[in-house]
Design a protein around this motif. Structure first.
Motif, short mmCIF file in Angstrom:
data_model
loop_
_atom_site.label_atom_id
_atom_site.label_comp_id
_atom_site.label_asym_id
_atom_site.label_seq_id
_atom_site.Cartn_x
_atom_site.Cartn_y
_atom_site.Cartn_z
N LEU A 1 0.85 -1.19 0.00
CA LEU A 1 0.00 0.00 0.00
C LEU A 1 0.89 1.24 0.00
N ARG B 1 -1.74 8.71 0.59
CA ARG B 1 -2.59 8.86 -0.59
C ARG B 1 -4.03 9.04 -0.14
N ASN B 2 -4.80 9.80 -0.90
CA ASN B 2 -6.22 10.01 -0.57
C ASN B 2 -7.06 8.80 -0.93
N ILE B 3 -6.54 7.96 -1.82
CA ILE B 3 -7.24 6.74 -2.20
C ILE B 3 -6.29 5.56 -2.00
N GLU B 4 -6.84 4.36 -1.98
CA GLU B 4 -6.02 3.18 -1.78
C GLU B 4 -5.29 2.83 -3.08
N HIS C 1 -1.77 0.74 -4.61
CA HIS C 1 -0.74 -0.25 -4.30
C HIS C 1 0.44 -0.08 -5.25
#
Length: 141
Positions: free
Chosen positions: A42, A46-49, A51
């Motif tokens: 991960l 970050r504002n979103i997930e 990878h």
């Protein structure tokens, strides 16, 4: 950085796109990385997930951020020279990159110099070269 308006520089060697563990790369090279990330990890902050799409092993120059690019490159080459053969093999198998990042408030040209001996070492190593120069205004740091 806005307060002192100094130029900041980072130089590092990165090996990436390998399919083994970071520990295996570290054991082969014999140096602990400054940073590393395994494919699938991960990504932080970050504002979103998101990878990591590929694994990377990063060795920073270890020089003060206010030193010149030349000093950073010299220090990095001095560190890797005893391990050049294994690094060359790893970079031939995976991907290698020398990254130079400069952040500056300067209104003047930024210069950097790598003499032919050091350039020859980097060419023989087989790394790509990535240079990013960021000209910051007074509100950026």
């Amino acid at each position: 950085m806005a307060e002192n308006k100094k130029t900041e520089t980072k130089v590092y060697l990165k090996i990436h796109d390998f399919d083994c563990s970071i520990e295996e790369i570290t054991a082969l090279i014999g140096i602990e990385p400054s940073k590393a990330g395994q494919k699938g990890d991960l990504l932080p902050k970050r504002n979103i997930e998101l990878h990591r799409k590929f694994s990377s092993w990063v060795l920073e120059s270890g020089v003060d951020i206010h030193a010149s690019v030349d000093e950073h490159v010299d220090a990095l080459i001095n560190t890797i020279t005893p391990r050049i053969k294994i690094l060359k093999n790893l970079i031939a198998t995976y991907n290698g990159e020398l990254t130079i990042v400069v952040y500056t408030h300067s209104e003047y040209n930024i210069g950097m110099y790598i003499d032919k001996v050091k350039l020859g070492i980097l060419l023989d190593l087989g790394v790509s070269l990535d240079i990013d120069i960021y000209f910051l205004n007074d509100t950026e740091s």
